[in-house]
Each structure stands twice: as structure tokens, then as C-alpha cells.
Design a protein around this motif. Sequence first.
Motif, PDB file in Angstrom:
ATOM      1  N   HIS A  23      15.760   7.357 -35.945  1.00 53.41           N
ATOM      2  CA  HIS A  23      15.307   7.152 -37.362  1.00 53.41           C
ATOM      3  C   HIS A  23      16.092   7.905 -38.298  1.00 53.41           C
ATOM      4  O   HIS A  23      15.722   8.931 -38.726  1.00 53.41           O
ATOM      5  CB  HIS A  23      13.843   7.177 -37.563  1.00 53.41           C
ATOM      6  N   SER A  24      17.530   7.516 -38.588  1.00 54.40           N
ATOM      7  CA  SER A  24      18.384   8.289 -39.374  1.00 54.40           C
ATOM      8  C   SER A  24      19.249   7.714 -40.271  1.00 54.40           C
ATOM      9  O   SER A  24      19.492   6.249 -40.143  1.00 54.40           O
ATOM     10  CB  SER A  24      19.052   9.207 -38.272  1.00 54.40           C
ATOM     11  N   GLN A  25      19.815   8.162 -41.420  1.00 55.81           N
ATOM     12  CA  GLN A  25      20.790   7.450 -41.910  1.00 55.81           C
ATOM     13  C   GLN A  25      22.060   6.719 -41.270  1.00 55.81           C
ATOM     14  O   GLN A  25      22.430   5.709 -41.653  1.00 55.81           O
ATOM     15  CB  GLN A  25      21.304   8.509 -43.350  1.00 55.81           C
ATOM     16  N   VAL A  26      22.649   7.718 -40.337  1.00 57.30           N
ATOM     17  CA  VAL A  26      23.833   7.230 -39.666  1.00 57.30           C
ATOM     18  C   VAL A  26      23.422   5.857 -38.667  1.00 57.30           C
ATOM     19  O   VAL A  26      24.155   5.310 -38.590  1.00 57.30           O
ATOM     20  CB  VAL A  26      24.538   8.289 -38.915  1.00 57.30           C
ATOM     21  N   GLN A  27      22.254   5.888 -38.333  1.00 60.46           N
ATOM     22  CA  GLN A  27      21.714   4.730 -37.381  1.00 60.46           C
ATOM     23  C   GLN A  27      21.836   3.687 -38.329  1.00 60.46           C
ATOM     24  O   GLN A  27      22.166   2.433 -37.690  1.00 60.46           O
ATOM     25  CB  GLN A  27      20.454   5.281 -36.889  1.00 60.46           C
ATOM     26  N   GLU A  28      21.302   3.596 -39.403  1.00 60.05           N
ATOM     27  CA  GLU A  28      21.330   2.576 -40.431  1.00 60.05           C
ATOM     28  C   GLU A  28      22.814   2.003 -40.500  1.00 60.05           C
ATOM     29  O   GLU A  28      22.938   0.829 -40.464  1.00 60.05           O
ATOM     30  CB  GLU A  28      20.610   3.011 -41.691  1.00 60.05           C
ATOM     31  N   PHE A  29      23.761   3.217 -40.737  1.00 59.84           N
ATOM     32  CA  PHE A  29      25.324   2.643 -40.940  1.00 59.84           C
ATOM     33  C   PHE A  29      25.648   2.168 -39.454  1.00 59.84           C
ATOM     34  O   PHE A  29      26.598   0.995 -39.679  1.00 59.84           O
ATOM     35  CB  PHE A  29      25.830   3.897 -41.206  1.00 59.84           C
ATOM     36  N   ILE A  30      25.162   2.503 -38.472  1.00 59.10           N
ATOM     37  CA  ILE A  30      25.756   1.907 -37.367  1.00 59.10           C
ATOM     38  C   ILE A  30      25.186   0.360 -37.033  1.00 59.10           C
ATOM     39  O   ILE A  30      26.001  -0.254 -36.887  1.00 59.10           O
ATOM     40  CB  ILE A  30      25.312   2.804 -36.032  1.00 59.10           C
ATOM     41  N   GLU A  31      23.814   0.280 -37.527  1.00 57.26           N
ATOM     42  CA  GLU A  31      23.439  -1.050 -37.364  1.00 57.26           C
ATOM     43  C   GLU A  31      23.987  -1.983 -38.368  1.00 57.26           C
ATOM     44  O   GLU A  31      24.144  -3.313 -38.248  1.00 57.26           O
ATOM     45  CB  GLU A  31      21.807  -1.200 -37.498  1.00 57.26           C
ATOM     46  N   ALA A  32      24.362  -1.541 -39.548  1.00 55.76           N
ATOM     47  CA  ALA A  32      25.227  -2.446 -40.470  1.00 55.76           C
ATOM     48  C   ALA A  32      26.854  -2.607 -40.151  1.00 55.76           C
ATOM     49  O   ALA A  32      27.304  -3.326 -41.260  1.00 55.76           O
ATOM     50  CB  ALA A  32      25.022  -1.653 -41.900  1.00 55.76           C
ATOM     51  N   GLY A  33      27.190  -1.799 -39.200  1.00 56.52           N
ATOM     52  CA  GLY A  33      28.709  -1.906 -38.794  1.00 56.52           C
ATOM     53  C   GLY A  33      29.451  -1.223 -39.495  1.00 56.52           C
ATOM     54  O   GLY A  33      30.670  -1.240 -39.268  1.00 56.52           O
ATOM     55  N   PHE A  34      28.953  -0.125 -40.259  1.00 54.07           N
ATOM     56  CA  PHE A  34      30.043   1.001 -41.140  1.00 54.07           C
ATOM     57  C   PHE A  34      30.383   2.008 -40.242  1.00 54.07           C
ATOM     58  O   PHE A  34      31.056   2.688 -40.553  1.00 54.07           O
ATOM     59  CB  PHE A  34      29.275   1.256 -42.145  1.00 54.07           C
ATOM     60  N   LEU A  35      29.414   2.406 -39.208  1.00 52.68           N
ATOM     61  CA  LEU A  35      30.148   3.573 -38.248  1.00 52.68           C
ATOM     62  C   LEU A  35      29.931   2.971 -36.875  1.00 52.68           C
ATOM     63  O   LEU A  35      28.925   2.136 -36.461  1.00 52.68           O
ATOM     64  CB  LEU A  35      29.187   4.671 -38.481  1.00 52.68           C
ATOM     65  N   THR A  36      30.669   3.867 -35.783  1.00 47.79           N
ATOM     66  CA  THR A  36      30.519   3.453 -34.658  1.00 47.79           C
ATOM     67  C   THR A  36      29.535   4.672 -34.264  1.00 47.79           C
ATOM     68  O   THR A  36      29.397   5.679 -34.759  1.00 47.79           O
ATOM     69  CB  THR A  36      31.812   3.581 -33.634  1.00 47.79           C
ATOM     70  N   PRO A  37      28.956   4.564 -32.969  1.00 52.25           N
ATOM     71  CA  PRO A  37      28.064   5.538 -32.520  1.00 52.25           C
ATOM     72  C   PRO A  37      28.670   6.870 -32.341  1.00 52.25           C
ATOM     73  O   PRO A  37      28.347   8.065 -32.541  1.00 52.25           O
ATOM     74  CB  PRO A  37      27.514   5.047 -30.892  1.00 52.25           C
ATOM     75  N   GLU A  38      29.954   6.951 -32.025  1.00 53.50           N
ATOM     76  CA  GLU A  38      30.790   8.128 -31.633  1.00 53.50           C
ATOM     77  C   GLU A  38      31.180   8.615 -33.246  1.00 53.50           C
ATOM     78  O   GLU A  38      31.106   9.896 -33.286  1.00 53.50           O
ATOM     79  CB  GLU A  38      32.332   7.707 -30.892  1.00 53.50           C
ATOM     80  N   GLN A  39      31.383   7.684 -34.262  1.00 53.54           N
ATOM     81  CA  GLN A  39      31.665   8.601 -35.350  1.00 53.54           C
ATOM     82  C   GLN A  39      30.301   9.085 -35.945  1.00 53.54           C
ATOM     83  O   GLN A  39      30.489  10.059 -36.763  1.00 53.54           O
ATOM     84  CB  GLN A  39      31.960   7.265 -36.283  1.00 53.54           C
TER      85      GLN A  39
END
Length: 274
Positions: free
Chosen positions: A153-169
Motif C-alpha cells: 500500500h504505497s505510492q510507488v506501487q500505484e505507479f507500478i500498477e499504472a505502468g509508470f515505474l518498474t518494480p526495480e525502479q
Amino acid sequence: MDAATIVRDETRSGTDFVGELRLEWAAACNVGRVRETNEDAALVRPGMYLLADGMGGHDSGELASEAALMTLSEAQTVGGLADTQGVLNDLLVLAQERIGAIDTETDRRAGTTTTGVVLVTEDGHPHWLVLNIGDSRTYRYQNGTLNQLTTDHSQVQEFIEAGFLTPEQARTDPRRNVITRALGAGMVDPVADFRSTPAYPGDVLLICSDGLTGELPDEEIADILSQAQSAEEAAGRLVDEALALGAHDNVTVIVVSAHDSVETLQSPVIEDAG
């Protein structure tokens, strides 16, 4: 009810017999190399393995993580998955109230993540009931594969799910510490994710704070779990590797290895079934 043990700034290990399973466990909690205080804590009780990563500054995070774990430790064994989840949800509300009453020296409200498992019986078979609020994680290593059982439950997880970040990024993104759910921290109500999965001999569970996953990628975590010969060795190596990489946050891990309760104790605690 079996007594619960809170682990902070130390390593503990033991063996629990719960139903048809023998559970070898180790919990390691380390302040890391940067933080002055340790706001992480782990809880171990036969069939219940949880951790909390507190926040709020000074001693508030420490108080919040301990309040969450001690409250959840009040859960009685009540039967199946639905009943147990209901009890845990009620205790999360109580934990929210207790954390909300913690005084802080700043405008930051005390809060904490929490995640882990409770072993329950459903239809005559053991199941892991997985609980999560925040960005601490619960994994299962099974048949040579590491799977994350929780969703951050994090901001970067939301970005991952939206395709803006990879898990490594996301592991190094400056927004990685912004969480979207917590116990306390000014949240109105505690909203936990629950999932269940059958428990089998050979399962290895890893419950960890983001102080581990912020330093080690999943591939390295899987390698350590595959090579370790005991839960204690696995927990120690995971923390040591995080420390070697700088341990910029508190690091807490719980490793639980499941075996058939009738197996001989000479068998390895962690085996790569791949």
C-alpha cells in the motif's frame, strides 16, 4: 492462549507444533546503519507470526508498532478463515484506537504498518491467513519460487500498477516511503488486505519490513532462502546482506519453515524443492 514474544533489537528462534505442522522460525530485528532508533518489531506466537514497522518520530513509532502487535496477539484461535479474519479486523480497530491515543512531540501522528500470517484450519486442512496494511511484505518460497503474497500500500506501487515505474525502479524512487494505508497515522479506519492459501510442509514464509526489500531485490532474497539450511541461518543472512548494503532503514525479518510434524528433526529446516 500461548504467550506472545515481541522481538526488537535482537534475534530469536524456536520451534512450534501447530496441528499437523512443525514450524521452525527465526525473527531478527536490527536498527540498521543509519537510523538512531528502531521502530520495527516482530511478534511470534505458535501459529501467529507478525511484524510492524512504526512511524511518527522519536519514540512514537516504537510505541505504535508495539501497540499493534500486542493488540493483535490477543486473537484467540476461533476456528476457520472467516471467523479468524473477523476477530483480527476487530482487533485492528482496537489497535487503531490505542495508537491514536499515543502522544507525539511533533505534528506527525504515530502509525505503523503490519503484516504476517496466522495459521488456521479450514475444512480440516491448515491454511495461512495473510494480513497486510502498508508496505511491509509477506512472501512464500515454495518449490524453488519466491512469491509475494501481499501487495504494497504505497505510492510507488500505484505507479507500478499504472505502468509508470518498474518494480526495480520503485526500489530506489524517492517516493518509495510514501504509504497509502497504515494503522494510526491519522487514518480514519484500518483497512487491511487478507488472503488465504493452503499451508504445506516445505513452505518457507518470509515476513519483512521495507528495510530489507529496499536493499535486496527478490532474486537475491530467493537465493538466500534456497541456500540456507535453517530458518535462523536464513534470517541472519538476510539481515547481514541488508547491513552490508548500508541498511538505510530498520531491518526486520521473520522466517518460518513448515514441516510435517511427524518428520524427524534431523531433516533440513529449509529445502529447495526446485
